[in-house]
Motif scaffolding. Structure first.
Motif, PDB file in Angstrom:
ATOM      1  N   GLY A 150      15.927 -27.738   6.951  1.00  0.00           N
ATOM      2  CA  GLY A 150      17.087 -28.233   6.354  1.00  0.00           C
ATOM      3  C   GLY A 150      18.289 -28.632   7.344  1.00  0.00           C
ATOM      4  N   SER A 154      19.769 -40.212   0.544  1.00  0.00           N
ATOM      5  CA  SER A 154      19.184 -38.893   0.740  1.00  0.00           C
ATOM      6  C   SER A 154      18.647 -38.729   2.075  1.00  0.00           C
ATOM      7  CB  SER A 154      18.388 -38.407  -0.639  1.00  0.00           C
ATOM      8  OG  SER A 154      18.689 -38.763  -1.685  1.00  0.00           O
ATOM      9  N   SER A 155      18.309 -37.245   2.347  1.00  0.00           N
ATOM     10  CA  SER A 155      17.886 -37.034   3.621  1.00  0.00           C
ATOM     11  C   SER A 155      16.715 -35.924   3.402  1.00  0.00           C
ATOM     12  CB  SER A 155      19.237 -36.204   4.520  1.00  0.00           C
ATOM     13  OG  SER A 155      18.592 -35.807   5.527  1.00  0.00           O
ATOM     14  N   THR A 178      16.692 -33.112   5.044  1.00  0.00           N
ATOM     15  CA  THR A 178      17.346 -32.090   5.205  1.00  0.00           C
ATOM     16  C   THR A 178      17.521 -31.225   3.694  1.00  0.00           C
ATOM     17  OG1 THR A 178      19.610 -33.056   5.233  1.00  0.00           O
ATOM     18  CG2 THR A 178      18.630 -32.558   7.163  1.00  0.00           C
ATOM     19  N   ASP A 179      17.351 -32.418   2.633  1.00  0.00           N
ATOM     20  CA  ASP A 179      17.692 -31.947   1.340  1.00  0.00           C
ATOM     21  C   ASP A 179      16.656 -31.217   0.545  1.00  0.00           C
ATOM     22  OD1 ASP A 179      20.312 -33.210   1.571  1.00  0.00           O
ATOM     23  OD2 ASP A 179      19.546 -35.186   0.762  1.00  0.00           O
ATOM     24  N   GLY A 225      21.493 -30.157   4.759  1.00  0.00           N
ATOM     25  CA  GLY A 225      21.199 -30.866   3.580  1.00  0.00           C
ATOM     26  C   GLY A 225      22.088 -30.185   2.284  1.00  0.00           C
TER      27      GLY A 225
END
Length: 562
Positions: free
Chosen positions: A86, A282-283, A285-286, A305
């Motif tokens: 994350g 979005s990433s 890390t999410d 995230g």
């Protein structure tokens, strides 16, 4: 508009209600299937009618498809480390391939383990150290005769799902397909593939695509096996299934272009997640905060995230204002120096190349000495200036750099300011003034000769970076130390001091005997065993004309690509 504390309380209550609504019945199982080196545009779900992806194509119809999911680094270990922590690459510490995450960084195994989940890795790892990735079960890949890479361990996975026990589980299924080497015996012809606009459309390119497509077929078989297994054991209704590619393949690895960072990402949970598509920026890390909330936990405040649950519930298409990219080419087979950082707002994509040929030529014109390794790295990216800016709505393949146009100056200034603020918060060693430095990796060092990879550098520069390579963990993060910034390394003038002390040199026109004596002295100082045969072979590789003397005409800039 001014927002009151009551507004934020109502907003927080709404978000918590959404999250609770998705997990109200029971904490679900989580299965995350991760493909290896497949580009988003090589999916039928993303518009490629020739892509052999019927399984992911059908899965996309059953789940929520993300158009703007981004990994932060288009290379195996950093992308996976980001997904499992994350945290972005600089913060988690893995921003050079093959190195470990930073000591003390918590991972999904701890976050979900303390919430009562079994956390299982089935397939490829490429993350470390083991002490921070404490999987409750580890199912190793399985070699299959006739295939260039191993398969996911379906028998162990099937046995576990048959008797999973009383705990919910999170299973990461990490495929090794379609990563090269690709399957040579392909059923695809050169006319059965789609070549992207930024790839030169040649017979060789199409042949490469054809073998790559065959490896995609193998990955699809694996994903089909996972989905069938979930259905077989009656787990479909209470299992959230994620699908993603770790990063792109064609103009995908080791880059910060969208072809590397913008990845396929889809999520299915029957009866909970409405099928469709989302433009939420979005990433990777999410994923960890999403998994934590699915498990009924509270997301730690220091994670980069944000939970995707509001997006998955269909309540919003807003996730991040920006996503970011990192690239390094030290520590990989095509070893060279070309650090990059980028920022994306969903439309505009701004890139900074910290060791561009533009900068090298500017320094040369100013009379500054030019570092051999820096110039070799810049030459590999000769067409990329210091700044790049792309309008990805008008130019999705990122072919037209508009960084120099006055009409987008305000856009560039906004993104540049936000990027360098983020680098500072992440604890990056790079800032607006650099510096470009040498990094210590796990393998593929810039100043080594290795017959396996046909690495060639001037004899004078072998082992010339001793004491000058920076530990990636030491020069980044919350307790970062200033990096060692080397004076330019110029062939014929490499006798100099670094952090490791004085360095011996081998001059141009060096004989075999002098070369071997230099290496004896070096090995003795380092406490290493001296292998005369090894260095004789190294000399012979460098002595192209076979005259027993190393001349400047026998020097090559960098190593062979693999």
């Amino acid at each position: 508009m001014r927002y009151t504390s009551k507004y934020f309380i109502r907003l927080l209550t709404l978000i918590l209600g959404i999250a609770q609504g998705l997990v109200a019945d029971a904490r679900p199982n989580i299965v995350f299937f991760l493909a290896d080196d497949q580009s988003k545009f090589d999916h039928s779900a993303y518009g490629n009618e020739k892509a052999p992806t019927p399984v992911t194509g059908k899965f996309a119809e059953e789940g929520l498809v993300f158009e703007r999911m981004y990994t932060g680094q288009a290379i195996c270990a950093p992308s996976r480390s980001m997904l499992y922590t994350g945290l972005n690459p600089i913060r988690n510490g893995c921003f050079v391939n093959h190195i470990n995450i930073r000591p003390g960084v918590e991972t999904i195994t701890k976050h979900l383990g303390q919430l009562g989940y079994e956390v299982i890795l089935a397939g490829k790892s490429h993350v470390g150290p083991d002490g921070q990735f404490q999987w409750t079960k580890r199912f190793q890949p399985v070699k299959i005769p006739g295939l260039p890479r191993p398969w996911i361990p379906v028998e162990e996975m099937d046995a576990f799902m048959q008797e999973p026990g009383d705990k919910p589980f999170c299973m990461i299924v990490a495929s090794e397909f379609p990563h090269s080497p690709h399957i040579k015996d392909t059923s695809f012809g050169v006319d059965d593939v789609k070549v992207q606009s930024f790839i030169e459309d040649t017979p060789d390119a199409r042949t490469s695509y054809a073998t790559y497509y065959q490896s995609i077929v193998e990955k699809e078989k694996e994903f089909r096996a996972v989905l069938d297994m979930i259905d077989k054991h009656g787990l479909r209704e209470n299992t959230v299934v994620f699908y993603a590619d770790d990063h792109g393949h064609k103009r995908g690895k080791f880059t910060v272009y969208d072809s590397g960072l913008n990845v396929a990402f889809m999520v299915r949970w029957p009866g909970k997640i409405k099928p469709g598509r989302t433009d939420a920026l979005s990433s990777f890390t999410d994923f960890v905060p999403t998994a934590i909330e699915l498990a009924g936990g509270t997301v730690p405040a220091d994670i980069d995230g944000k939970s995707l649950l509001p997006v998955l519930a269909g309540k919003t298409d807003v996730q991040h204002e920006y996503v970011y990219g990192v690239a390094h080419n030290q520590g990989i087979q095509q070893r060279h120096v070309f650090p990059q950082r980028s920022i994306h707002d969903g439309r505009w994509h701004y890139i900074v190349n910290f060791n561009s040929l533009e900068q090298i030529e500017g320094d040369r014109a100013a009379g500054k000495p030019i570092d051999y390794f820096f110039e070799a790295g810049a030459q590999k990216h000769a067409s990329q200036p210091t700044e790049e800016l792309y309008d990805t709505e008008a130019d999705p393949d990122e072919l037209s750099n508009v960084a120099g146009k006055e009409e987008v100056a305000a856009v560039k200034a906004r993104l540049r300011g936000a990027l360098f603020q983020w680098l500072d918060k992440q604890g990056d060693y790079l800032g607006e003034a650099g510096p470009v430095v040498f990094l210590k990796g796990h393998q593929h060092e810039l100043d080594e000769l290795d017959p396996k990879f046909n690495y060639k550098i001037p004899a004078a520069l072998v082992d010339s970076l001793r004491g000058l390579k920076n530990d990636p963990h030491v020069i980044t993060g919350p307790n970062a130390q200033p990096p060692v910034v080397a004076e330019p390394i110029v062939p014929g003038n490499v006798s100099r001091k670094g952090a490791g002390g004085a360095k011996g040199s081998v001059s141009e026109g060096t004989s075999l005997e002098a070369f071997l004596q230099n290496k004896r002295d070096y090995c003795a100082k380092q406490g290493k065993a001296f292998s005369e045969e090894k260095y004789r072979q190294a000399f012979q590789r460098l002595d192209v004309d076979g005259n027993g003397v190393l001349g400047t005409n026998e020097w090559t800039a960098g190593g062979k690509k693999h």
